[in-house]
Design an enzyme around this catalytic site. Sequence first.
Site, PDB file in Angstrom:
ATOM      1  N   CYS A   1      -7.633   2.425  12.428  1.00  0.00           N
ATOM      2  CA  CYS A   1      -6.946   1.304  13.085  1.00  0.00           C
ATOM      3  C   CYS A   1      -7.557  -0.031  12.970  1.00  0.00           C
ATOM      4  CB  CYS A   1      -7.432   1.751  14.485  1.00  0.00           C
ATOM      5  SG  CYS A   1      -6.769   0.523  15.972  1.00  0.00           S
TER       6      CYS A   1
ATOM      7  N   ARG B   1       1.563   1.688  -3.648  1.00  0.00           N
ATOM      8  CA  ARG B   1       0.418   2.377  -4.156  1.00  0.00           C
ATOM      9  C   ARG B   1       0.017   3.655  -3.967  1.00  0.00           C
ATOM     10  NH1 ARG B   1      -3.806  -1.766  -4.086  1.00  0.00           N
ATOM     11  NH2 ARG B   1      -5.007  -0.007  -4.631  1.00  0.00           N
TER      12      ARG B   1
ATOM     13  N   CYS C   1      -1.887   2.708  16.522  1.00  0.00           N
ATOM     14  CA  CYS C   1      -3.140   3.399  16.553  1.00  0.00           C
ATOM     15  C   CYS C   1      -2.860   4.729  17.853  1.00  0.00           C
ATOM     16  CB  CYS C   1      -4.187   2.838  16.794  1.00  0.00           C
ATOM     17  SG  CYS C   1      -5.870   3.761  17.216  1.00  0.00           S
TER      18      CYS C   1
ATOM     19  N   HIS D   1     -14.921   1.645  -2.161  1.00  0.00           N
ATOM     20  CA  HIS D   1     -13.808   0.811  -1.694  1.00  0.00           C
ATOM     21  C   HIS D   1     -12.833   1.582  -0.688  1.00  0.00           C
ATOM     22  CE1 HIS D   1     -14.476  -2.406  -4.765  1.00  0.00           C
ATOM     23  NE2 HIS D   1     -15.575  -2.449  -3.752  1.00  0.00           N
TER      24      HIS D   1
ATOM     25  N   CYS E   1      -6.255   3.767  20.620  1.00  0.00           N
ATOM     26  CA  CYS E   1      -6.128   2.693  21.632  1.00  0.00           C
ATOM     27  C   CYS E   1      -4.718   2.151  21.921  1.00  0.00           C
ATOM     28  CB  CYS E   1      -6.799   1.427  20.773  1.00  0.00           C
ATOM     29  SG  CYS E   1      -6.248   0.788  19.606  1.00  0.00           S
TER      30      CYS E   1
ATOM     31  N   CYS F   1      -9.700  -0.580  16.543  1.00  0.00           N
ATOM     32  CA  CYS F   1     -10.634   0.264  17.267  1.00  0.00           C
ATOM     33  C   CYS F   1     -11.164   0.952  16.090  1.00  0.00           C
ATOM     34  CB  CYS F   1     -10.134   0.933  18.242  1.00  0.00           C
ATOM     35  SG  CYS F   1      -9.355   2.348  17.834  1.00  0.00           S
TER      36      CYS F   1
ATOM     37  N   TYR G   1       0.948  -1.030  -0.047  1.00  0.00           N
ATOM     38  CA  TYR G   1       0.058   0.026  -0.200  1.00  0.00           C
ATOM     39  C   TYR G   1       0.971   1.360  -0.058  1.00  0.00           C
ATOM     40  CZ  TYR G   1      -4.356  -2.575  -0.022  1.00  0.00           C
ATOM     41  OH  TYR G   1      -5.231  -3.523  -0.644  1.00  0.00           O
TER      42      TYR G   1
HETATM   43  C1  BJW Z   1      -9.337  -0.639 -19.062  1.00  0.00           C
HETATM   44  C2  BJW Z   1      -8.054   0.340 -19.433  1.00  0.00           C
HETATM   45  C3  BJW Z   1      -8.152   1.586 -20.064  1.00  0.00           C
HETATM   46  C4  BJW Z   1      -7.535  -1.704 -18.407  1.00  0.00           C
HETATM   47  N1  BJW Z   1      -9.403   1.914 -20.339  1.00  0.00           N
HETATM   48  N2  BJW Z   1     -10.336  -0.052 -19.407  1.00  0.00           N
HETATM   49  C5  BJW Z   1     -21.665 -12.047  -4.283  1.00  0.00           C
HETATM   50  C6  BJW Z   1     -21.316 -13.174  -5.198  1.00  0.00           C
HETATM   51  C7  BJW Z   1     -20.102 -13.613  -5.017  1.00  0.00           C
HETATM   52  C8  BJW Z   1     -19.221 -13.202  -4.106  1.00  0.00           C
HETATM   53  C9  BJW Z   1     -19.379 -12.195  -3.246  1.00  0.00           C
HETATM   54  C10 BJW Z   1     -20.960 -11.599  -3.510  1.00  0.00           C
HETATM   55  N3  BJW Z   1     -20.890 -10.619  -2.653  1.00  0.00           N
HETATM   56  C11 BJW Z   1     -19.628 -10.477  -1.888  1.00  0.00           C
HETATM   57  C12 BJW Z   1     -19.072 -11.223  -2.314  1.00  0.00           C
HETATM   58  C13 BJW Z   1     -17.258 -11.391  -1.832  1.00  0.00           C
HETATM   59  C14 BJW Z   1     -16.527 -10.646  -2.280  1.00  0.00           C
HETATM   60  C15 BJW Z   1     -16.515 -10.617  -3.925  1.00  0.00           C
HETATM   61  O1  BJW Z   1     -16.881  -9.991  -4.623  1.00  0.00           O
HETATM   62  N4  BJW Z   1     -15.727 -11.710  -4.244  1.00  0.00           N
HETATM   63  C16 BJW Z   1     -15.565 -11.804  -5.994  1.00  0.00           C
HETATM   64  C17 BJW Z   1     -14.303 -11.754  -6.403  1.00  0.00           C
HETATM   65  C18 BJW Z   1     -16.267 -13.142  -5.976  1.00  0.00           C
HETATM   66  N5  BJW Z   1     -16.911  -9.175  -1.834  1.00  0.00           N
HETATM   67  C19 BJW Z   1     -16.543  -8.669  -0.658  1.00  0.00           C
HETATM   68  O2  BJW Z   1     -15.796  -9.343   0.002  1.00  0.00           O
HETATM   69  C20 BJW Z   1     -17.035  -7.332  -0.474  1.00  0.00           C
HETATM   70  N6  BJW Z   1     -17.504  -7.230   0.842  1.00  0.00           N
HETATM   71  C21 BJW Z   1     -18.633  -7.824   1.023  1.00  0.00           C
HETATM   72  O3  BJW Z   1     -19.212  -8.260   0.323  1.00  0.00           O
HETATM   73  O4  BJW Z   1     -18.914  -7.601   2.403  1.00  0.00           O
HETATM   74  C22 BJW Z   1     -20.035  -8.339   3.056  1.00  0.00           C
HETATM   75  C23 BJW Z   1     -20.129  -8.156   4.477  1.00  0.00           C
HETATM   76  C24 BJW Z   1     -21.353  -7.511   5.009  1.00  0.00           C
HETATM   77  C25 BJW Z   1     -21.276  -7.389   6.269  1.00  0.00           C
HETATM   78  C26 BJW Z   1     -20.188  -7.604   7.400  1.00  0.00           C
HETATM   79  C27 BJW Z   1     -19.188  -8.135   6.624  1.00  0.00           C
HETATM   80  C28 BJW Z   1     -19.206  -8.249   5.103  1.00  0.00           C
HETATM   81  C29 BJW Z   1     -15.722  -6.271  -0.663  1.00  0.00           C
HETATM   82  C30 BJW Z   1     -15.034  -6.071  -1.849  1.00  0.00           C
HETATM   83  C31 BJW Z   1     -13.765  -5.262  -1.626  1.00  0.00           C
HETATM   84  C32 BJW Z   1     -12.829  -5.407  -2.914  1.00  0.00           C
HETATM   85  N7  BJW Z   1     -11.713  -4.697  -2.439  1.00  0.00           N
HETATM   86  C33 BJW Z   1     -10.675  -4.353  -3.554  1.00  0.00           C
HETATM   87  C34 BJW Z   1      -9.313  -3.903  -2.986  1.00  0.00           C
HETATM   88  C35 BJW Z   1      -9.534  -2.441  -2.424  1.00  0.00           C
HETATM   89  C36 BJW Z   1      -8.524  -1.903  -1.924  1.00  0.00           C
HETATM   90  C37 BJW Z   1      -7.248  -1.839  -2.885  1.00  0.00           C
HETATM   91  O5  BJW Z   1      -7.167  -0.975  -3.847  1.00  0.00           O
HETATM   92  O6  BJW Z   1      -6.043  -2.600  -2.713  1.00  0.00           O
HETATM   93  O7  BJW Z   1     -11.068  -3.681  -4.433  1.00  0.00           O
HETATM   94  S1  BJW Z   1     -10.230  -5.829  -4.682  1.00  0.00           S
HETATM   95  C38 BJW Z   1     -10.110  -5.198  -5.975  1.00  0.00           C
HETATM   96  O8  BJW Z   1     -10.949  -5.539  -7.050  1.00  0.00           O
HETATM   97  C39 BJW Z   1     -10.295  -3.525  -5.673  1.00  0.00           C
HETATM   98  C40 BJW Z   1     -11.202  -3.247  -7.017  1.00  0.00           C
HETATM   99  O9  BJW Z   1     -11.730  -1.927  -6.648  1.00  0.00           O
HETATM  100  C41 BJW Z   1     -12.068  -4.301  -7.234  1.00  0.00           C
HETATM  101  C42 BJW Z   1     -12.475  -4.317  -8.435  1.00  0.00           C
HETATM  102  O10 BJW Z   1     -11.574  -4.599  -9.629  1.00  0.00           O
HETATM  103  P1  BJW Z   1     -11.501  -3.640 -11.008  1.00  0.00           P
HETATM  104  O11 BJW Z   1     -11.525  -2.343 -10.610  1.00  0.00           O
HETATM  105  O12 BJW Z   1     -12.692  -4.175 -11.548  1.00  0.00           O
HETATM  106  O13 BJW Z   1     -10.051  -3.816 -11.463  1.00  0.00           O
HETATM  107  P2  BJW Z   1      -9.782  -5.297 -12.552  1.00  0.00           P
HETATM  108  O14 BJW Z   1      -8.348  -5.257 -12.786  1.00  0.00           O
HETATM  109  O15 BJW Z   1     -10.502  -6.360 -12.180  1.00  0.00           O
HETATM  110  O16 BJW Z   1     -10.151  -4.685 -14.069  1.00  0.00           O
HETATM  111  C43 BJW Z   1      -9.670  -3.641 -14.595  1.00  0.00           C
HETATM  112  C44 BJW Z   1     -10.687  -3.262 -16.065  1.00  0.00           C
HETATM  113  O17 BJW Z   1     -10.132  -2.306 -16.551  1.00  0.00           O
HETATM  114  C45 BJW Z   1     -10.458  -4.940 -16.767  1.00  0.00           C
HETATM  115  O18 BJW Z   1     -11.640  -5.022 -17.434  1.00  0.00           O
HETATM  116  C46 BJW Z   1      -9.371  -4.187 -18.043  1.00  0.00           C
HETATM  117  O19 BJW Z   1      -9.792  -4.718 -19.390  1.00  0.00           O
HETATM  118  C47 BJW Z   1      -9.873  -2.459 -17.919  1.00  0.00           C
HETATM  119  N8  BJW Z   1      -8.983  -1.873 -18.500  1.00  0.00           N
HETATM  120  N9  BJW Z   1      -7.047  -0.604 -18.867  1.00  0.00           N
HETATM  121  C48 BJW Z   1     -10.561   1.077 -20.132  1.00  0.00           C
HETATM  122  N10 BJW Z   1      -7.179   2.192 -20.446  1.00  0.00           N
HETATM  123 ZN    ZN Z   2      -7.174   1.851  17.694  1.00  0.00          ZN
END
Ligand code: BJW
Ligand code: ZN
Length: 314
Positions: free
Chosen positions: A143, A84, A197, A135, A200, A146, A81
Amino acid sequence: MATSGPTPPKSSYGPSTDIQEFHDVLKSSKRIMALCGAGLSAASGLGTFRGAGGMWRNHKATALATPEAFERDPGLVWLFYSYRRHMALQAKPNAGHYALVEASKRMRSFLTMSQNVDGLSQRAKHPRDQLKLLHGSLFDIKCFSCDYIELNNFDDPFHPLLAIDSDEDARLAAAANNGESTKVKTKPILPKNLPHCPSCKTGLLRPGVVWFGEPLPEDTVAEIDSFIDEDKVDLMLVIGTTATVYPAAGYVDEARKKGARVAVVNMDGLDGELGAASNLKRGDFLFQGDAAKILPEILKPLIGELKIPETEGV
Ligand code: BJW
Ligand code: ZN
């Protein structure tokens, strides 16, 4: 078997790629949503998560974005990070970010939901109430134990131990993404030496992003839900995302249920991974290419000729 007339050309079943046709739909649209992903920031030089661009050193970016990874090796996750944060601070918003900003300024009922944590939309001055960060942000610090949170911390590095050689890291990332072997030994950082933190005192600080298994910010989700519930949605733009991560990807179907046509802007076409946006049909649109080039073109009836602040954009 009798047929009911000539078979229409194949293209009339699928999404349109016609910009003029899209302009007509845009001009008649009153409520628009956009779901953005890492591809929006690709032209600014930032890596994506999946496919080409999804590796950091010898780790998959998605494997580091979990609370479990942080518990296992907080130093490694922090270095990722820190890299990043540094790259995002070096980067500049591109024409795609600015096109969305202009569109939002001209249309109050244009809501952008961004999965990106890089701060580039904010730096392009996206109207704050029309930008929903699904996100979190690399520049918020929370933290791990906490409720402590600090917003907008742009220190680079965040902590002296997290200073990285960004040129070397960028070289390694490029090599890893080209499929070259990048066996890098990352020097371990002991948890006791990482920032703790101030509230805490015992919890480790962590980036304020949403990792897998964590809930999205409650207020943000509520604001999006109320926008969707309020009235029909005319158009849903799905920009630079594989639309595979939920609940974010679920907004494509929610918008559809409210009547929206879907327009995908992506480097990939229908043969690539478009997740929740892969079921494009007649009435929808697909614009394949760089979002930084396509967005200023397709949004032209709304934003006119895009002007980018001189020192700011790429
Ligand atoms: C271009 C280009 C150019 C290139 N021009 N295009 C339902 C079904 C199945 C699973 C789940 C569900 N609900 C929840 C889940 C579980 C899970 C999930 O979705 N898993 C799947 C992988 C199956 N989801 C979660 O866990 C979420 N939380 C949750 O559901 O909580 C429930 C809960 C409730 C109550 C209490 C507790 C829990 C949270 C998801 C968090 C995702 N986090 C990340 C990391 C963020 C921090 C960081 O940045 O490091 O988010 S993962 C990562 O993926 C990041 C992104 O935002 C996210 C999406 O990725 P993105 O942006 O689509 O990137 P890429 O690389 O996949 O795609 C890039 C695209 O650009 C490509 O298509 C290229 O072709 C294109 N491209 N250049 C135009 N120039
Ligand atoms: Zn704390």
